[in-house]
Design a protein around this motif. Sequence first.
Motif, PDB file in Angstrom:
ATOM      1  N   CYS A   1      22.563  77.967  41.159  1.00 46.03           N
ATOM      2  CA  CYS A   1      23.588  78.869  41.688  1.00 46.03           C
ATOM      3  C   CYS A   1      23.018  79.963  42.587  1.00 46.03           C
ATOM      4  O   CYS A   1      23.773  80.759  43.165  1.00 46.03           O
ATOM      5  CB  CYS A   1      24.339  79.530  40.533  1.00 46.03           C
ATOM      6  N   TYR A   2      21.719  80.021  42.695  1.00 46.67           N
ATOM      7  CA  TYR A   2      21.040  81.147  43.339  1.00 46.67           C
ATOM      8  C   TYR A   2      21.498  81.362  44.783  1.00 46.67           C
ATOM      9  O   TYR A   2      21.880  82.468  45.180  1.00 46.67           O
ATOM     10  CB  TYR A   2      19.524  80.906  43.287  1.00 46.67           C
ATOM     11  N   GLU A   3      21.443  80.308  45.580  1.00 44.45           N
ATOM     12  CA  GLU A   3      21.813  80.431  46.990  1.00 44.45           C
ATOM     13  C   GLU A   3      23.285  80.792  47.137  1.00 44.45           C
ATOM     14  O   GLU A   3      23.664  81.566  48.026  1.00 44.45           O
ATOM     15  CB  GLU A   3      21.513  79.117  47.729  1.00 44.45           C
ATOM     16  N   HIS A   4      24.113  80.249  46.261  1.00 45.96           N
ATOM     17  CA  HIS A   4      25.550  80.580  46.276  1.00 45.96           C
ATOM     18  C   HIS A   4      25.765  82.070  46.034  1.00 45.96           C
ATOM     19  O   HIS A   4      26.544  82.716  46.746  1.00 45.96           O
ATOM     20  CB  HIS A   4      26.273  79.757  45.210  1.00 45.96           C
ATOM     21  N   PHE A   5      25.077  82.621  45.034  1.00 47.51           N
ATOM     22  CA  PHE A   5      25.221  84.048  44.745  1.00 47.51           C
ATOM     23  C   PHE A   5      24.744  84.900  45.925  1.00 47.51           C
ATOM     24  O   PHE A   5      25.367  85.910  46.275  1.00 47.51           O
ATOM     25  CB  PHE A   5      24.451  84.415  43.482  1.00 47.51           C
ATOM     26  N   LYS A   6      23.650  84.502  46.541  1.00 43.83           N
ATOM     27  CA  LYS A   6      23.141  85.246  47.695  1.00 43.83           C
ATOM     28  C   LYS A   6      24.139  85.216  48.853  1.00 43.83           C
ATOM     29  O   LYS A   6      24.311  86.207  49.568  1.00 43.83           O
ATOM     30  CB  LYS A   6      21.804  84.662  48.155  1.00 43.83           C
ATOM     31  N   THR A   7      24.786  84.089  49.039  1.00 44.27           N
ATOM     32  CA  THR A   7      25.727  83.924  50.152  1.00 44.27           C
ATOM     33  C   THR A   7      27.023  84.680  49.931  1.00 44.27           C
ATOM     34  O   THR A   7      27.509  85.385  50.819  1.00 44.27           O
ATOM     35  CB  THR A   7      26.028  82.430  50.369  1.00 44.27           C
ATOM     36  N   THR A   8      27.590  84.550  48.732  1.00 45.20           N
ATOM     37  CA  THR A   8      28.887  85.181  48.461  1.00 45.20           C
ATOM     38  C   THR A   8      28.749  86.671  48.172  1.00 45.20           C
ATOM     39  O   THR A   8      29.690  87.440  48.375  1.00 45.20           O
ATOM     40  CB  THR A   8      29.578  84.509  47.265  1.00 45.20           C
ATOM     41  N   GLN A   9      27.582  87.070  47.667  1.00 46.36           N
ATOM     42  CA  GLN A   9      27.313  88.468  47.326  1.00 46.36           C
ATOM     43  C   GLN A   9      28.378  89.044  46.392  1.00 46.36           C
ATOM     44  O   GLN A   9      28.849  90.173  46.562  1.00 46.36           O
ATOM     45  CB  GLN A   9      27.180  89.323  48.600  1.00 46.36           C
ATOM     46  N   GLN A  10      28.739  88.241  45.419  1.00 42.11           N
ATOM     47  CA  GLN A  10      29.681  88.694  44.394  1.00 42.11           C
ATOM     48  C   GLN A  10      29.463  87.897  43.114  1.00 42.11           C
ATOM     49  O   GLN A  10      28.795  86.871  43.114  1.00 42.11           O
ATOM     50  CB  GLN A  10      31.132  88.523  44.860  1.00 42.11           C
ATOM     51  N   GLY A  11      30.027  88.408  42.034  1.00 39.94           N
ATOM     52  CA  GLY A  11      29.898  87.720  40.760  1.00 39.94           C
ATOM     53  C   GLY A  11      28.723  88.209  39.937  1.00 39.94           C
ATOM     54  O   GLY A  11      28.035  89.173  40.305  1.00 39.94           O
ATOM     55  N   SER A  12      28.478  87.544  38.820  1.00 38.65           N
ATOM     56  CA  SER A  12      27.415  87.982  37.926  1.00 38.65           C
ATOM     57  C   SER A  12      26.967  86.846  37.014  1.00 38.65           C
ATOM     58  O   SER A  12      27.633  85.817  36.886  1.00 38.65           O
ATOM     59  CB  SER A  12      27.881  89.170  37.070  1.00 38.65           C
ATOM     60  N   ILE A  13      25.827  87.086  36.388  1.00 37.00           N
ATOM     61  CA  ILE A  13      25.262  86.175  35.402  1.00 37.00           C
ATOM     62  C   ILE A  13      25.153  86.920  34.080  1.00 37.00           C
ATOM     63  O   ILE A  13      24.685  88.064  34.042  1.00 37.00           O
ATOM     64  CB  ILE A  13      23.863  85.686  35.830  1.00 37.00           C
ATOM     65  N   VAL A  14      25.592  86.296  33.015  1.00 37.25           N
ATOM     66  CA  VAL A  14      25.412  86.847  31.673  1.00 37.25           C
ATOM     67  C   VAL A  14      24.756  85.778  30.812  1.00 37.25           C
ATOM     68  O   VAL A  14      25.258  84.656  30.715  1.00 37.25           O
ATOM     69  CB  VAL A  14      26.746  87.288  31.032  1.00 37.25           C
ATOM     70  N   THR A  15      23.644  86.120  30.215  1.00 35.43           N
ATOM     71  CA  THR A  15      22.953  85.217  29.306  1.00 35.43           C
ATOM     72  C   THR A  15      23.056  85.754  27.884  1.00 35.43           C
ATOM     73  O   THR A  15      22.831  86.948  27.652  1.00 35.43           O
ATOM     74  CB  THR A  15      21.468  85.090  29.694  1.00 35.43           C
ATOM     75  N   VAL A  16      23.410  84.889  26.968  1.00 38.83           N
ATOM     76  CA  VAL A  16      23.424  85.279  25.560  1.00 38.83           C
ATOM     77  C   VAL A  16      22.021  85.080  25.002  1.00 38.83           C
ATOM     78  O   VAL A  16      21.547  83.949  24.856  1.00 38.83           O
ATOM     79  CB  VAL A  16      24.456  84.465  24.758  1.00 38.83           C
ATOM     80  N   GLY A  17      21.352  86.193  24.750  1.00 39.13           N
ATOM     81  CA  GLY A  17      20.019  86.157  24.169  1.00 39.13           C
ATOM     82  C   GLY A  17      20.115  86.322  22.665  1.00 39.13           C
ATOM     83  O   GLY A  17      20.913  85.652  22.013  1.00 39.13           O
ATOM     84  N   SER A  18      19.343  87.237  22.125  1.00 40.03           N
ATOM     85  CA  SER A  18      19.376  87.500  20.685  1.00 40.03           C
ATOM     86  C   SER A  18      18.605  88.774  20.397  1.00 40.03           C
ATOM     87  O   SER A  18      17.651  89.107  21.097  1.00 40.03           O
ATOM     88  CB  SER A  18      18.728  86.339  19.917  1.00 40.03           C
ATOM     89  N   ASN A  19      19.014  89.479  19.332  1.00 40.52           N
ATOM     90  CA  ASN A  19      18.211  90.633  18.924  1.00 40.52           C
ATOM     91  C   ASN A  19      16.842  90.187  18.421  1.00 40.52           C
ATOM     92  O   ASN A  19      15.915  90.977  18.317  1.00 40.52           O
ATOM     93  CB  ASN A  19      18.941  91.479  17.883  1.00 40.52           C
ATOM     94  N   ALA A  20      16.692  88.879  18.155  1.00 46.74           N
ATOM     95  CA  ALA A  20      15.404  88.339  17.723  1.00 46.74           C
ATOM     96  C   ALA A  20      14.397  88.259  18.859  1.00 46.74           C
ATOM     97  O   ALA A  20      13.218  87.973  18.622  1.00 46.74           O
ATOM     98  CB  ALA A  20      15.597  86.940  17.120  1.00 46.74           C
TER      99      ALA A  20
END
Length: 254
Positions: free
Chosen positions: A122-141
Amino acid sequence: MSFDTQLKTEYQDKVVWVTGVGQGIGLSAAQHFSKLGAKVIGFDKHFSDTTCLYKSVQCDLAKLTELEATLSELVAQGLAPYNLINVAGVLEFETIEHLSLAQWMQCQTINNSAVFLFIKACYEHFKTTQQGSIVTVGSNAANTPRQKMAAYCASKAAVTQLTLTAGLELANYGVRCNVIAPGSTLTPMQTGMWRDESGANNVIAGFPQEYKLGIPLQKIATVDEIARSIVFVASQLSSHTTMQVITIDGGATF
């Protein structure tokens, strides 16, 4: 304008990718985005409910070459996401002494390497549109070691830094990348570690002999509590938040 109205305005007909939609946090997140009008594309090996999905993509995140081809095809079809929500994850529960290489690699591949492929696709798409976001579910671990969870802790630490680095690289394009780090949440992954019906109470009380604190709020998180946080952080309601790890664990790792 109310928050709900703002969210519905933002997400109407927006494409949102969510991994791990077969159950738990991923399914709840998909349902929340769908209710806001998003076209949710869900990824998993098995699906329990597809009614909230615009498109379901059956895939094995451990098969990286196949996954890379699948993601490239979706982008080529014009289905790149406004939001990329990385939820899918696995847990291998074993001491380092008895942990096999296969178990170790399973955690690293699904919890980290697959996320790398999603972000890269999705990297090039995000650079082109210059909008939106990424959220990753990590962990307190990722920051708090747990006995018998070396593979999981390491994979979540790695994917946290992967996501934050993506945030640094994409900041100049106005694209935000954040990590939601849950603690104990009522999912099959959590209940799979319980020995009997006292599992929930034991988690809340903590395990002093394992150097694991309990939960000050005296409850285990629900998948909806985590999913609502994902929606908020992903949305423009959180427009000045990027490269952050937001821990949601009832105070367990204060």
